[in-house]
Design an enzyme around this catalytic site. Structure first.
Site, PDB file in Angstrom:
ATOM      1  N   HIS A 261     137.031  96.979   8.395  1.00 11.33           N
ATOM      2  CA  HIS A 261     136.136  96.900   9.554  1.00 11.33           C
ATOM      3  C   HIS A 261     136.271  95.565  10.295  1.00 11.33           C
ATOM      4  O   HIS A 261     135.841  95.449  11.432  1.00 11.33           O
ATOM      5  CB  HIS A 261     134.684  97.251   9.189  1.00 11.33           C
ATOM      6  CG  HIS A 261     133.879  96.173   8.523  1.00 11.33           C
ATOM      7  ND1 HIS A 261     133.639  96.145   7.158  1.00 11.33           N
ATOM      8  CD2 HIS A 261     133.237  95.100   9.026  1.00 11.33           C
ATOM      9  CE1 HIS A 261     132.886  95.110   6.866  1.00 11.33           C
ATOM     10  NE2 HIS A 261     132.619  94.451   7.979  1.00 11.33           N
TER      11      HIS A 261
ATOM     12  N   ASP B 113     137.588  99.321   1.921  1.00  5.97           N
ATOM     13  CA  ASP B 113     137.417  98.583   3.182  1.00  5.97           C
ATOM     14  C   ASP B 113     138.301  97.339   3.219  1.00  5.97           C
ATOM     15  O   ASP B 113     137.815  96.214   3.077  1.00  5.97           O
ATOM     16  CB  ASP B 113     135.930  98.201   3.336  1.00  5.97           C
ATOM     17  CG  ASP B 113     135.582  97.801   4.756  1.00  5.97           C
ATOM     18  OD1 ASP B 113     136.506  97.531   5.557  1.00  5.97           O
ATOM     19  OD2 ASP B 113     134.377  97.731   5.071  1.00  5.97           O
TER      20      ASP B 113
ATOM     21  N   SER C 248     131.875  89.438   5.187  1.00  5.88           N
ATOM     22  CA  SER C 248     132.802  90.554   5.124  1.00  5.88           C
ATOM     23  C   SER C 248     134.221  90.025   4.999  1.00  5.88           C
ATOM     24  O   SER C 248     134.628  89.142   5.753  1.00  5.88           O
ATOM     25  CB  SER C 248     132.703  91.406   6.384  1.00  5.88           C
ATOM     26  OG  SER C 248     131.691  92.335   6.231  1.00  5.88           O
TER      27      SER C 248
HETATM   28  N1  ARG Z   1     127.323  96.968   7.062  1.00 12.99           N
HETATM   29  C1  ARG Z   1     128.571  96.276   7.086  1.00 12.99           C
HETATM   30  C2  ARG Z   1     128.487  95.045   7.985  1.00 12.99           C
HETATM   31  O1  ARG Z   1     127.422  94.637   8.330  1.00 12.99           O
HETATM   32  C3  ARG Z   1     129.705  97.158   7.480  1.00 12.99           C
HETATM   33  C4  ARG Z   1     129.761  97.605   8.909  1.00 12.99           C
HETATM   34  C5  ARG Z   1     130.967  98.442   9.254  1.00 12.99           C
HETATM   35  N2  ARG Z   1     130.912  99.779   8.669  1.00 12.99           N
HETATM   36  C6  ARG Z   1     130.287 100.843   9.249  1.00 12.99           C
HETATM   37  N3  ARG Z   1     130.288 101.988   8.626  1.00 12.99           N
HETATM   38  N4  ARG Z   1     129.702 100.762  10.411  1.00 12.99           N
HETATM   39  O2  ARG Z   1     129.309  94.612   8.738  1.00 12.99           O
HETATM   40  N1  GLU Z   2     129.356  94.012   6.603  1.00 12.01           N
HETATM   41  C1  GLU Z   2     128.949  92.649   6.756  1.00 12.01           C
HETATM   42  C2  GLU Z   2     129.940  91.819   7.566  1.00 12.01           C
HETATM   43  O1  GLU Z   2     130.631  92.344   8.399  1.00 12.01           O
HETATM   44  C3  GLU Z   2     128.720  92.075   5.408  1.00 12.01           C
HETATM   45  C4  GLU Z   2     127.541  92.705   4.864  1.00 12.01           C
HETATM   46  C5  GLU Z   2     126.352  91.790   4.877  1.00 12.01           C
HETATM   47  O2  GLU Z   2     125.716  91.606   5.919  1.00 12.01           O
HETATM   48  O3  GLU Z   2     126.100  91.282   3.784  1.00 12.01           O
HETATM   49  O4  GLU Z   2     129.997  90.616   7.449  1.00 12.01           O
END
Ligand code: ARG
Ligand code: GLU
Length: 719
Positions: free
Chosen positions: A85, A221, A654
């Site tokens: 991502h 990921d 991330s």
């Molecule tokens: N929650 C994670 C972050 O804050 C992953 C976001 C990307 N993945 C998704 N399914 N939208 O970045």
């Molecule tokens: N998915 C988050 C990012 O893109 C990390 C998840 C979190 O917020 O801990 O950095």
């Protein structure tokens, strides 16, 4: 005897209090503050192995990737690992109908196939330094806020320019603990970063929005890039003559995995946390702004869902937008729930009462700290109203795509009005043509028109007209409460919801055509909304935020005096940090326990649910059927896909490496569990878990699934 037991209980309690993982620590201070605890928890390397400026250390393998992610170097030829991502934009940009790398995955089978990414850079930290004394030189307590700020800014500029004189490095000084301390960061920025490999989205994004922010998780990921440098191993913009970067260090990889209770640490670039806010702030966020933002986003997502379900084209056009809106929407819901479950507001109030009592115990202290909490209360009473206005404006008005797009023509209107040269106008027009093409590629007017109607209805029925943009209010009057009719009128008349009209405006644009923009109903609304923000919201928010920050600065000092036993870590601010904890499961609800790891079995289980987010590639099923996991299998023969641990992480982490007690890479961080998303405001060792892809699954995908074993060859696997 009784005394002994009491002592034992106390020491056990305090052990528990320090044990499980709160905090994002500064690498520079690790030896002083954390090393002994890390060793008690199982770490076998030293703080000096993690961060040193005298010898090569793990920090030489950690990168900030683009603006908001982390990556790590995993070979001596500049190969780097980050999340799928995080590389998503790059993978998408290289994709076309013929080569849809998002769907099929991408693997460079030789160096010549690695794909350059203009605009992408990675940043390596050379060193950091405490420069508090220099930053605060000439600053004294009775200075006005603005004078203080100007003085510090001037000091910082000097520190930064001194630090990098005659080098190709960059320097940045950042405040910590709300300006009680300042640190200098000297960095090296690489701009030739090429795409090396990415799994198909069915692996890299497995579970999609359904599983986002959730455990149990099965997402592979990850994506791979490579840093290129010039012949002297120095950063250089893309050139076919550049060669793979030879790093000072790269991370060794362990296939031993992560078992419950194992020590782990996360080394990366967490973005923002706010752990030291007063109760009033938590009330504002979870009681006022989050609920409105959640409600407005729910309405938008419902509309996206409805249209995406009706058409494949719309589904493709809106999938990234949907993911973008849904990500923080889901996070805010988890955060609110977590704060409530923790009873965080009452906990903060209790500590504030204690703080006030402590301050009042002596006159000097009282003079310094006695007024802080009441002043916070006053300030947040005012700030809450403005923040609510801001939330409606941003999540409501600016949730309409055409409003944001129309506003991007403001510069052109100004150029025309100021009699700019034909060359300047032409340049602006061709830029707008480019952005218009991008905008309309992923635009479906009926979606946006429904969004307009729903968001305006919500905004008008919840806020008093006097708090809203006045032009917007006036424009709505002829339509009463029939927001659909208003939307229809605006969308049928505007240039900016229609590609042909927009292109016709831009083709052969003459300064006198600026009138067409200025008289456009969408442009008029957009201008009114933005002006309202700039005139009536932004200045107040800026003033109150500055006031809040200077209160926080003093409060922070007070807290440190009030709780001398507590170890304080600075809030995350996109600088390099270390979080450490243990591999662990958790109880999300009474009687329900979540194990600390997932396996490939779970992927097939989820496939059985028949949802779009749970499609499994045939090749992966084949490998599963044959249990063809090679050396990447766990000792029990399973393929471990992800694991959970109590490392304190946030957005920006991330792509961060998750390392074991020997400093070897065992996973790549990509998310948190939903139950723990309040950790940006308050951490709970029982509930907060970071989620990582198991490195064995990553290598299995590279090697067995993609047949790119040559990439594993260049890594350093240890056992
Ligand atoms: N929650 C994670 C972050 O804050 C992953 C976001 C990307 N993945 C998704 N399914 N939208 O970045
Ligand atoms: N998915 C988050 C990012 O893109 C990390 C998840 C979190 O917020 O801990 O950095």
């Amino acid at each position: 005897m009784k005394k002994l037991i009491a002592l034992l209980v106390i020491s056990l309690l305090s052990l528990r209090a320090v044990f499980p993982g709160e905090g994002m620590w500064l690498p520079l201070l690790l030896e002083q503050l954390n090393e002994s605890e890390m060793k008690t928890m199982g770490m076998r390397i030293s703080a000096e192995d993690i961060y040193s400026i005298n010898k090569s250390s793990l920090k030489d393998a950690i990168l900030q990737f683009g603006g908001g992610c982390t990556a790590e170097i995993i070979s001596n030829e500049g190969l780097i690992l980050t999340n799928h991502h995080c590389g998503y934009g790059q993978i998408q940009r290289h994709s076309s109908l013929e080569h849809d790398y998002l769907t099929t995955g991408f693997w460079a089978m030789s160096r010549s196939e690695e794909l350059p990414n203009p605009g992408l850079s990675v940043t390596l930290l050379i060193r950091m330094e405490d420069v508090t004394r220099r930053a605060l030189e000439g600053v004294h307590d009775n200075m006005a806020g603005s004078e203080r700020e100007a003085r510090i800014l001037e000091n910082i500029k000097k520190i930064e320019s001194d630090a990098v004189a005659n080098t190709h490095y960059k320097a940045k000084v950042k405040p910590f603990y709300y300006g009680n301390e300042y640190y200098l960061f000297v960095t090296e920025v690489f701009t030739d970063v090429r795409l090396v490999g990415a799994p198909p989205s069915s692996i890299g994004k497995f579970g999609g929005d359904t599983d986002n922010w959730m455990w149990p998780r099965h997402t592979g990921d990850f994506s791979l890039f490579r840093i290129y440098a010039d012949k002297d191993n120095k950063p250089a913009d893309y050139s076919p003559d550049n060669v793979p970067y030879r790093p000072k260090n790269h991370l060794p990889i362990s296939l031993k995995g992560a078992e419950k209770g194992d020590f782990t640490f996360v080394f990366g670039y967490p973005g923002t946390t706010q752990e030291y806010l007063p109760s009033f702030a938590i009330e504002m966020i979870t009681g006022e702004t989050n609920p409105v933002a959640i409600r407005l986003r729910s309405k938008r997502l419902d509309i996206f869902d409805r249209y995406m379900g009706e058409s494949d084209l719309v589904r493709i056009q809106y999938s990234a937008k949907h993911a973008g809106v849904a990500n923080f929407w889901k996070k805010m819901m988890g955060e609110n729930r977590g704060i409530k479950r923790l009873d965080a507001i009452a906990k903060k109030q209790e500590s504030e009462t204690g703080f006030i009592r402590w301050a009042s115990e002596n006159p000097e202290r009282n003079a310094k700290y006695g007024r802080i909490i009441p002043e916070f209360e006053k300030l947040y009473a005012e700030l809450s109203g403005l923040k609510l206005d801001e939330t409606y404006l941003i999540e409501g008005g600016l949730g309409v795509e055409a409003i944001r797009f129309a506003y991007s023509f403001k510069g052109l209107v100004e150029l025309a009005r100021d009699n700019a040269s034909p060359g300047d106008i032409e340049k602006a027009v061709s830029q707008l043509k480019l952005s218009a093409a991008g905008f309309f590629k992923n635009y479906h007017r009926p979606v946006d028109e429904s969004v307009f109607s729903a968001l305006m209805q919500d905004w008008f029925s919840h806020q008093e007209a006097v708090r809203m943009p006045q032009g917007l209010v006036r424009a709505s009057i002829p339509y009463g409460t029939n927001y659909a009719r208003w939307a229809e009128a605006v969308f049928s008349k505007t240039i900016f919801a229609n590609e042909e009209r927009t292109m016709a405006l831009l083709d052969g644009f003459k300064p006198k055509n600026a009138k067409l923009i200025e008289n456009d109903p969408m442009f008029i609304l957009a201008k009114d909304i933005y002006q309202h923000y700039l005139k009536n919201i932004q200045p107040g928010v800026a003033r109150l935020t500055a006031g809040r920050d200077s209160l926080q600065r003093i409060y922070m000092l007070g807290l440190m005096e009030y709780q001398p036993q507590r170890r304080f870590y600075p809030d995350a601010n996109s600088t390099l940090r270390i979080a450490y904890g243990k591999v662990d499961g958790f109880y999300p609800r009474d009687a329900v326990y979540y194990r600390h790891y997932t396996t490939l079995e779970g992927i097939l289980e989820k496939e059985g649910l028949g949802m779009e987010d749970y499609v499994v590639a045939p090749k992966l099923k084949e490998l599963h059927a044959k249990k063809d996991y090679g050396r990447y299998a766990a000792p029990d023969g399973t393929m471990r896909t992800a694991f959970a641990a109590s490392n304190h992480t946030t957005g920006g982490n991330s792509g961060s490496p998750v390392l074991n007690a020997d400093g070897q890479l065992i996973g790549i961080n990509f998310d948190r569990n939903w139950e723990g998303t309040m950790s940006d405001l308050m951490y709970d060792p029982d509930q907060c878990r970071n989620i990582s892809a198991d490195i064995r699954y990553v290598l299995f995908i590279v090697d067995k699934f993609a047949g790119a074993g040559h990439l594993v060859q260049e890594m350093t696997l240890v056992d």
